[in-house]
Write an enzyme that holds these catalytic residues in place. Structure first.
Site, mmCIF file in Angstrom:
data_model
loop_
_atom_site.group_PDB
_atom_site.id
_atom_site.type_symbol
_atom_site.label_atom_id
_atom_site.label_comp_id
_atom_site.label_asym_id
_atom_site.label_seq_id
_atom_site.Cartn_x
_atom_site.Cartn_y
_atom_site.Cartn_z
ATOM 1 N N ARG A 189 12.774 38.336 -3.952
ATOM 2 C CA ARG A 189 11.382 38.725 -4.042
ATOM 3 C C ARG A 189 10.277 37.777 -3.730
ATOM 4 O O ARG A 189 9.301 38.141 -3.022
ATOM 5 C CB ARG A 189 11.248 39.238 -5.251
ATOM 6 C CG ARG A 189 9.653 39.810 -5.598
ATOM 7 C CD ARG A 189 9.462 40.100 -7.156
ATOM 8 N NE ARG A 189 7.900 40.650 -7.117
ATOM 9 C CZ ARG A 189 7.811 41.057 -8.435
ATOM 10 N NH1 ARG A 189 8.338 41.418 -9.402
ATOM 11 N NH2 ARG A 189 6.404 41.520 -8.552
ATOM 12 N N ASN A 207 12.859 50.058 -6.693
ATOM 13 C CA ASN A 207 11.980 50.115 -5.562
ATOM 14 C C ASN A 207 12.665 49.675 -4.276
ATOM 15 O O ASN A 207 13.668 49.002 -4.319
ATOM 16 C CB ASN A 207 10.740 49.244 -5.862
ATOM 17 C CG ASN A 207 9.751 49.566 -6.759
ATOM 18 O OD1 ASN A 207 9.607 50.850 -6.666
ATOM 19 N ND2 ASN A 207 9.245 48.943 -7.591
ATOM 20 N N CYS A 222 8.364 56.762 -11.277
ATOM 21 C CA CYS A 222 7.535 55.474 -10.872
ATOM 22 C C CYS A 222 6.546 55.524 -12.084
ATOM 23 O O CYS A 222 6.253 56.652 -12.680
ATOM 24 C CB CYS A 222 6.835 55.582 -9.639
ATOM 25 S SG CYS A 222 5.283 54.291 -9.568
ATOM 26 N N HIS A 263 3.836 54.565 -4.299
ATOM 27 C CA HIS A 263 3.087 53.561 -4.227
ATOM 28 C C HIS A 263 2.048 53.941 -3.040
ATOM 29 O O HIS A 263 1.407 53.097 -2.335
ATOM 30 C CB HIS A 263 3.694 52.324 -3.969
ATOM 31 C CG HIS A 263 4.729 51.668 -5.047
ATOM 32 N ND1 HIS A 263 5.214 50.701 -5.125
ATOM 33 C CD2 HIS A 263 4.854 52.104 -6.253
ATOM 34 C CE1 HIS A 263 5.835 50.285 -6.056
ATOM 35 N NE2 HIS A 263 5.391 51.375 -6.966
ATOM 36 N N TYR A 310 -2.042 50.328 -5.445
ATOM 37 C CA TYR A 310 -1.358 50.065 -4.254
ATOM 38 C C TYR A 310 -2.249 50.051 -3.175
ATOM 39 O O TYR A 310 -2.038 49.576 -1.946
ATOM 40 C CB TYR A 310 0.164 50.494 -4.274
ATOM 41 C CG TYR A 310 0.983 50.011 -5.126
ATOM 42 C CD1 TYR A 310 1.906 48.842 -4.695
ATOM 43 C CD2 TYR A 310 1.359 50.605 -6.439
ATOM 44 C CE1 TYR A 310 2.757 48.348 -5.562
ATOM 45 C CE2 TYR A 310 2.268 49.973 -7.297
ATOM 46 C CZ TYR A 310 2.893 48.915 -7.069
ATOM 47 O OH TYR A 310 3.895 48.454 -7.861
#
Length: 421
Positions: free
Chosen positions: A90, A144, A164, A194, A244
């Site tokens: 990440r 995700n 989500c 998102h 987002y």
């Protein structure tokens, strides 16, 4: 019933377990299995999970295992919450796209594609093993990028629904602002995972009064501050975008911010170290306050609601989930995965009818859906050209020079996770 959490060693898991304990009348679990290859984390999380159940008087058993096949055998539902490559991967997703002046984020843009390429093959392997062991089990995906992962599962014929926590977060926030219960709030929630907008906030159900204009008039400053977007933009749009959307509506501003502060991955890694230290305390028998800062607010409530609806018809009849479009949004393919209000029951999720979205939102949805098509092709079949096309198609990238450079960087940083590379 038996429920299995793949990725059960996640620091998120005590939030989930707390929800299972509090809402046991809605979702009566006899056995909860936490499966994770990371034995050190798994035992810490598993110990706290058992103490949470005991404190709240839950009679179910909690087992931990590194054996996936044993974990899913006989499970009524399998919840996926994986992070292939961990926080280290990440960290890369959030940093190398900035070299091109593009947003570095783990679920969208170049970083989101990297995560999809690492994740989809692993998830499909898990789902195949679930189907071999227990073909009637539901798969609930919280991993995700949820939209792409759920689409991969559905296209492979699995019984899957994506989840989500963005919508339930808005539901709880709006309910507090209006002085009503969350059950009184029905969101006109539309978009892709998102990439969503609240185009209406209704009291009492799908046909209830739309109080979104009142919310924006009375609480617009607070809502805008939470989203880090200017109040006049919300007033002009007349909707509440997901946070987002800031990556799209304020892209360059976000890039400048990301270049001047530690990555979210670094913050989360430090938080996880502290959480695991807390979890190791045998006196701790409830989720710590620090966990609320980890992300995933109301995750447990959304997961319980969805699992209960799928398994025994309990839970809310209408829920925001990720599922096939099937003509709901006519400008998208039927097999696109959209995030909308759906009727949910033991037969699965069926999107509710809705009015066509404004072209301002429909256009962006169509473009990101096209990107997701290409991203899934790259995840399933690999190859530098497929990666390049996916990056070129993404509205946060879109220039061939950036797409070329980002393709090389993506492959270089993820080679160990890409069999074809």
């Amino acid at each position: 019933m038996k429920l299995t959490v793949v990725g059960g060693g996640s620091t998120y898991t005590p939030e989930l377990v707390d929800g299972f304990a509090r809402l046991r009348d809605t979702l009566p679990i006899a056995e909860l299995v936490l499966m994770d290859p990371a034995t050190d984390r798994l035992e810490l999380v598993g110990g706290l999970a058992r103490r949470i159940f005991e404190r709240q008087g839950h009679s179910g058993t909690i087992t931990t295992t590194t054996d996936l096949d044993a974990a899913v055998e006989g499970a009524d539902a399998v919840l996926l919450q994986l992070r292939v490559g961990g926080q280290a991967a990440r960290e890369q997703d959030e940093t190398w796209p900035l070299d091109c002046g593009c947003v570095g984020q783990e679920t969208t843009g170049a970083g989101g594609l990297a995560k999809a390429l690492r994740t989809v093959p692993v998830v499909l392997d898990i789902a195949d093993r679930v189907r071999r062991t227990n073909p009637t089990a539901w798969i609930i995906d919280f991993t995700n990028p949820v939209g792409i992962v759920t689409r991969a599962l559905l296209q492979a014929g699995h019984k899957a629904v994506g989840l989500c926590n963005v919508a339930i977060g808005f539901q709880r926030k709006f309910a507090a602002m209006l002085g009503v219960t969350p059950a009184d709030i029905h969101l006109d929630h539309v978009g892709l995972n998102h990439l969503t907008w609240e185009t209406g906030v209704r009291l009492g159900g799908p046909e209830g009064e739309d109080v979104l204009p009142k919310l924006l008039a009375d609480h617009g400053d607070t809502i805008a501050a939470d989203l880090h977007l200017p109040r006049p933009l919300l007033d002009r749009l007349g909707v509440v975008p997901s946070y987002y959307l800031r990556y799209y509506y304020a892209h360059d501003e976000v890039v400048r911010e990301l270049r001047t502060k530690p990555s979210r991955a670094a913050e989360v890694a430090e938080m996880e170290r502290k959480l695991l230290t807390l979890y190791a305390d045998p006196a701790l028998d409830e989720k710590p306050e620090l966990l609320a800062k980890r992300g995933g607010a109301y995750y447990s409530e959304a997961a319980v609601d969805l699992a209960a609806a799928l398994l025994n018809g309990a839970g809310s009849p209408y829920q925001v989930v990720n599922t096939y479009n099937k003509g709901t949004l006519p400008f998208l393919p039927d097999d696109a995965v959209i995030e909308v209000q759906a009727g949910v029951g033991t037969r699965g999720a069926a999107p509710l009818p809705m009015s066509p979205p404004d072209p301002l939102y429909a256009g962006l949805m169509a473009q990101v859906t096209a990107y997701e098509d290409l991203a899934l092709e790259a995840a399933l079949h690999g190859g530098r050209t497929r990666v390049f096309k996916a990056l070129l198609s993404h509205p946060l990238i879109g220039q061939y020079e950036y797409a070329e450079k980002l393709t090389d960087q993506l492959i270089a940083h993820n080679r160990e996770h890409l069999a074809w590379a």
